[in-house]
Scaffold this motif. Sequence first.
Motif, PDB file in Angstrom:
ATOM      1  N   LYS A  69      26.797  68.871  42.800  1.00  0.00           N
ATOM      2  CA  LYS A  69      27.569  68.232  41.759  1.00  0.00           C
ATOM      3  C   LYS A  69      27.925  66.808  42.182  1.00  0.00           C
ATOM      4  CE  LYS A  69      29.711  72.446  40.072  1.00  0.00           C
ATOM      5  NZ  LYS A  69      30.993  73.150  39.872  1.00  0.00           N
ATOM      6  N   VAL A  70      27.904  65.908  41.215  1.00  0.00           N
ATOM      7  CA  VAL A  70      28.263  64.514  41.484  1.00  0.00           C
ATOM      8  C   VAL A  70      29.776  64.419  41.485  1.00  0.00           C
ATOM      9  CG1 VAL A  70      28.072  62.149  40.669  1.00  0.00           C
ATOM     10  CG2 VAL A  70      26.167  63.740  40.374  1.00  0.00           C
ATOM     11  N   ARG A  71      30.300  63.949  42.587  1.00  0.00           N
ATOM     12  CA  ARG A  71      31.756  63.823  42.693  1.00  0.00           C
ATOM     13  C   ARG A  71      32.198  62.572  41.956  1.00  0.00           C
ATOM     14  NH1 ARG A  71      33.644  63.862  48.614  1.00  0.00           N
ATOM     15  NH2 ARG A  71      35.623  63.784  47.562  1.00  0.00           N
ATOM     16  N   PRO A  72      33.224  62.676  41.151  1.00  0.00           N
ATOM     17  CA  PRO A  72      33.703  61.474  40.451  1.00  0.00           C
ATOM     18  C   PRO A  72      34.343  60.504  41.438  1.00  0.00           C
ATOM     19  CG  PRO A  72      35.171  63.313  40.054  1.00  0.00           C
ATOM     20  CD  PRO A  72      33.996  63.855  40.824  1.00  0.00           C
ATOM     21  N   LYS A  73      34.109  59.240  41.198  1.00  0.00           N
ATOM     22  CA  LYS A  73      34.674  58.227  42.089  1.00  0.00           C
ATOM     23  C   LYS A  73      36.127  57.988  41.699  1.00  0.00           C
ATOM     24  CE  LYS A  73      30.443  55.811  43.113  1.00  0.00           C
ATOM     25  NZ  LYS A  73      29.742  54.533  43.081  1.00  0.00           N
ATOM     26  N   ARG A  74      36.995  58.127  42.670  1.00  0.00           N
ATOM     27  CA  ARG A  74      38.408  57.894  42.399  1.00  0.00           C
ATOM     28  C   ARG A  74      38.745  56.417  42.464  1.00  0.00           C
ATOM     29  NH1 ARG A  74      41.938  61.618  46.048  1.00  0.00           N
ATOM     30  NH2 ARG A  74      40.080  62.231  47.138  1.00  0.00           N
ATOM     31  N   PHE A  75      38.096  55.724  43.386  1.00  0.00           N
ATOM     32  CA  PHE A  75      38.384  54.310  43.570  1.00  0.00           C
ATOM     33  C   PHE A  75      37.074  53.540  43.445  1.00  0.00           C
ATOM     34  CE2 PHE A  75      41.271  56.743  46.312  1.00  0.00           C
ATOM     35  CZ  PHE A  75      42.459  56.435  45.693  1.00  0.00           C
ATOM     36  N   THR A  76      37.079  52.496  42.650  1.00  0.00           N
ATOM     37  CA  THR A  76      35.881  51.667  42.534  1.00  0.00           C
ATOM     38  C   THR A  76      36.128  50.355  43.258  1.00  0.00           C
ATOM     39  OG1 THR A  76      36.702  50.837  40.443  1.00  0.00           O
ATOM     40  CG2 THR A  76      35.169  52.683  40.344  1.00  0.00           C
ATOM     41  N   PHE A  77      35.118  49.881  43.935  1.00  0.00           N
ATOM     42  CA  PHE A  77      35.236  48.665  44.725  1.00  0.00           C
ATOM     43  C   PHE A  77      35.094  47.453  43.820  1.00  0.00           C
ATOM     44  CE2 PHE A  77      33.170  45.222  47.075  1.00  0.00           C
ATOM     45  CZ  PHE A  77      34.154  44.985  48.013  1.00  0.00           C
ATOM     46  N   THR A  78      36.079  46.591  43.854  1.00  0.00           N
ATOM     47  CA  THR A  78      35.994  45.317  43.139  1.00  0.00           C
ATOM     48  C   THR A  78      36.116  44.211  44.180  1.00  0.00           C
ATOM     49  OG1 THR A  78      38.369  45.404  42.741  1.00  0.00           O
ATOM     50  CG2 THR A  78      36.962  46.167  40.973  1.00  0.00           C
ATOM     51  N   PRO A  79      35.087  43.406  44.292  1.00  0.00           N
ATOM     52  CA  PRO A  79      35.132  42.358  45.315  1.00  0.00           C
ATOM     53  C   PRO A  79      36.241  41.352  45.015  1.00  0.00           C
ATOM     54  CG  PRO A  79      33.224  42.081  43.906  1.00  0.00           C
ATOM     55  CD  PRO A  79      33.858  43.376  43.521  1.00  0.00           C
ATOM     56  N   LYS A  80      36.896  40.910  46.059  1.00  0.00           N
ATOM     57  CA  LYS A  80      38.001  39.962  45.918  1.00  0.00           C
ATOM     58  C   LYS A  80      37.425  38.578  45.611  1.00  0.00           C
ATOM     59  CE  LYS A  80      42.202  38.571  48.274  1.00  0.00           C
ATOM     60  NZ  LYS A  80      42.995  38.693  49.490  1.00  0.00           N
ATOM     61  N   VAL A  81      37.911  37.991  44.539  1.00  0.00           N
ATOM     62  CA  VAL A  81      37.415  36.683  44.111  1.00  0.00           C
ATOM     63  C   VAL A  81      38.325  35.608  44.702  1.00  0.00           C
ATOM     64  CG1 VAL A  81      36.886  35.228  42.124  1.00  0.00           C
ATOM     65  CG2 VAL A  81      36.553  37.702  42.001  1.00  0.00           C
ATOM     66  N   ASP A  82      37.709  34.644  45.339  1.00  0.00           N
ATOM     67  CA  ASP A  82      38.463  33.563  45.956  1.00  0.00           C
ATOM     68  C   ASP A  82      38.739  32.492  44.897  1.00  0.00           C
ATOM     69  OD1 ASP A  82      39.781  32.344  47.963  1.00  0.00           O
ATOM     70  OD2 ASP A  82      37.996  31.499  48.928  1.00  0.00           O
ATOM     71  N   GLU A  83      40.028  32.225  44.629  1.00  0.00           N
ATOM     72  CA  GLU A  83      40.400  31.274  43.581  1.00  0.00           C
ATOM     73  C   GLU A  83      40.045  29.832  43.951  1.00  0.00           C
ATOM     74  OE1 GLU A  83      44.421  31.745  42.348  1.00  0.00           O
ATOM     75  OE2 GLU A  83      44.198  33.895  42.036  1.00  0.00           O
ATOM     76  N   THR A  84      40.115  29.513  45.238  1.00  0.00           N
ATOM     77  CA  THR A  84      39.785  28.142  45.646  1.00  0.00           C
ATOM     78  C   THR A  84      38.309  27.866  45.389  1.00  0.00           C
ATOM     79  OG1 THR A  84      39.424  28.922  47.909  1.00  0.00           O
ATOM     80  CG2 THR A  84      41.595  28.057  47.383  1.00  0.00           C
ATOM     81  N   ALA A  85      37.458  28.862  45.606  1.00  0.00           N
ATOM     82  CA  ALA A  85      36.027  28.673  45.351  1.00  0.00           C
ATOM     83  C   ALA A  85      35.789  28.448  43.863  1.00  0.00           C
ATOM     84  CB  ALA A  85      35.249  29.883  45.837  1.00  0.00           C
TER      85      ALA A  85
END
Length: 110
Positions: A69-85
């Motif tokens: 069975k495919v386990r549901p993902k509890r946490f999804t990775f969102t890359p941190k966006v650098d505001e200065t860039a």
Amino acid sequence: MARVKKSRSLKGKLGKTGTKEMHKEQKKARKAANPTRFDAKKEKQRKEQAKKKLERLGLLPEPEAVQQKVRPKRFTFTPKVDETAKKVDANVSEEDTVVNDLLDAFTEEN
């Protein structure tokens, strides 16, 4: 003197004195009880024996591939966006557009 067989159930003891209702209650209790280790072991052996026989005769169906069975993902990775860039990219793009506009204006006049 005749020997009497010892009975483990109440049926033997209630044979003469027990009522039909008591026998029914005993039967229900016996059916509701968990199977003993001996019974469970014998049942497992019988199943294995039946499988082996079917396998010998070639009647055993092909086992299907079991998919996990495919386990549901509890946490999804969102890359941190650098505001200065982001700001630097915005500034560079604005400067490029301004320079391009000025060059276009000079070339049109000539």
